[in-house]
Design an enzyme around this catalytic site. Structure first.
Site, PDB file in Angstrom:
ATOM      1  N   HIS A  13      44.772  42.437  33.869  1.00 43.41           N
ATOM      2  CA  HIS A  13      45.935  43.013  34.531  1.00 43.41           C
ATOM      3  C   HIS A  13      47.104  43.059  33.554  1.00 43.41           C
ATOM      4  CE1 HIS A  13      47.953  39.000  36.041  1.00 43.41           C
ATOM      5  NE2 HIS A  13      47.387  38.827  34.883  1.00 43.41           N
ATOM      6  N   CYS A  22      53.277  39.079  29.477  1.00 35.67           N
ATOM      7  CA  CYS A  22      52.389  39.452  30.579  1.00 35.67           C
ATOM      8  C   CYS A  22      52.564  40.903  31.021  1.00 35.67           C
ATOM      9  CB  CYS A  22      52.568  38.504  31.762  1.00 35.67           C
ATOM     10  SG  CYS A  22      51.993  36.835  31.397  1.00 35.67           S
ATOM     11  N   HIS A  63      35.468  41.511  37.057  1.00 37.67           N
ATOM     12  CA  HIS A  63      35.408  42.543  36.023  1.00 37.67           C
ATOM     13  C   HIS A  63      36.103  43.834  36.459  1.00 37.67           C
ATOM     14  CE1 HIS A  63      32.557  39.719  34.300  1.00 37.67           C
ATOM     15  NE2 HIS A  63      32.796  40.314  33.152  1.00 37.67           N
ATOM     16  N   GLU A 104      44.995  30.904  37.731  1.00 40.76           N
ATOM     17  CA  GLU A 104      45.076  31.877  36.644  1.00 40.76           C
ATOM     18  C   GLU A 104      44.549  31.281  35.340  1.00 40.76           C
ATOM     19  OE1 GLU A 104      48.640  34.483  36.295  1.00 40.76           O
ATOM     20  OE2 GLU A 104      49.048  33.178  34.583  1.00 40.76           O
TER      21      GLU A 104
END
Length: 115
Positions: A13, A22, A63, A104
């Protein structure tokens, strides 16, 4: 009785409108910790783990590029979306999702707990 099941999935992401690293495309091997409540049935089980694990795996975006699924795929938003989807699925089996933890990495998680 509460069952605790841990599953893992990998996905990528990037965080839109985020000022930092990020904002760039990156991936995680996430850990999902499910706590599921239900009565112990006559067979001695709440539900067979062997049947629950693949059901939970079907909810996880393994995935996948999370931005294709969620507009702002933060750990918090992912946790909420997966909680809602899993809770609905488990209700059909007369089970209740009490807690979902989405890790995470080994140090950071988002957690939803319902009474």
């Amino acid at each position: 009785m509460i069952l605790r099941i841990i599953r893992k999935f990998s996905s990528a992401h990037k965080l839109p409108n985020y000022d930092g690293d990020c904002a760039n495309l990156h991936g995680h091997t996430w850990k999902a910790v499910f706590e599921i409540e239900g009565p112990v049935r006559e067979c001695g089980m709440v539900y067979d783990f062997k049947q629950l694990k693949p059901m939970l795996d079907c909810v996880l975006p393994d995935h996948k590029f999370l931005n294709d699924i969620y507009p702002n795929p933060t750990a918090e938003n992912l946790c909420q979306a997966l909680f809602d989807k899993t809770a609905a699925m488990l209700e059909e089996k007369n089970l209740k999702l009490k807690t979902l933890e989405i890790w995470e990495n080994e140090d950071c998680a988002s957690v939803i707990r319902k009474p």
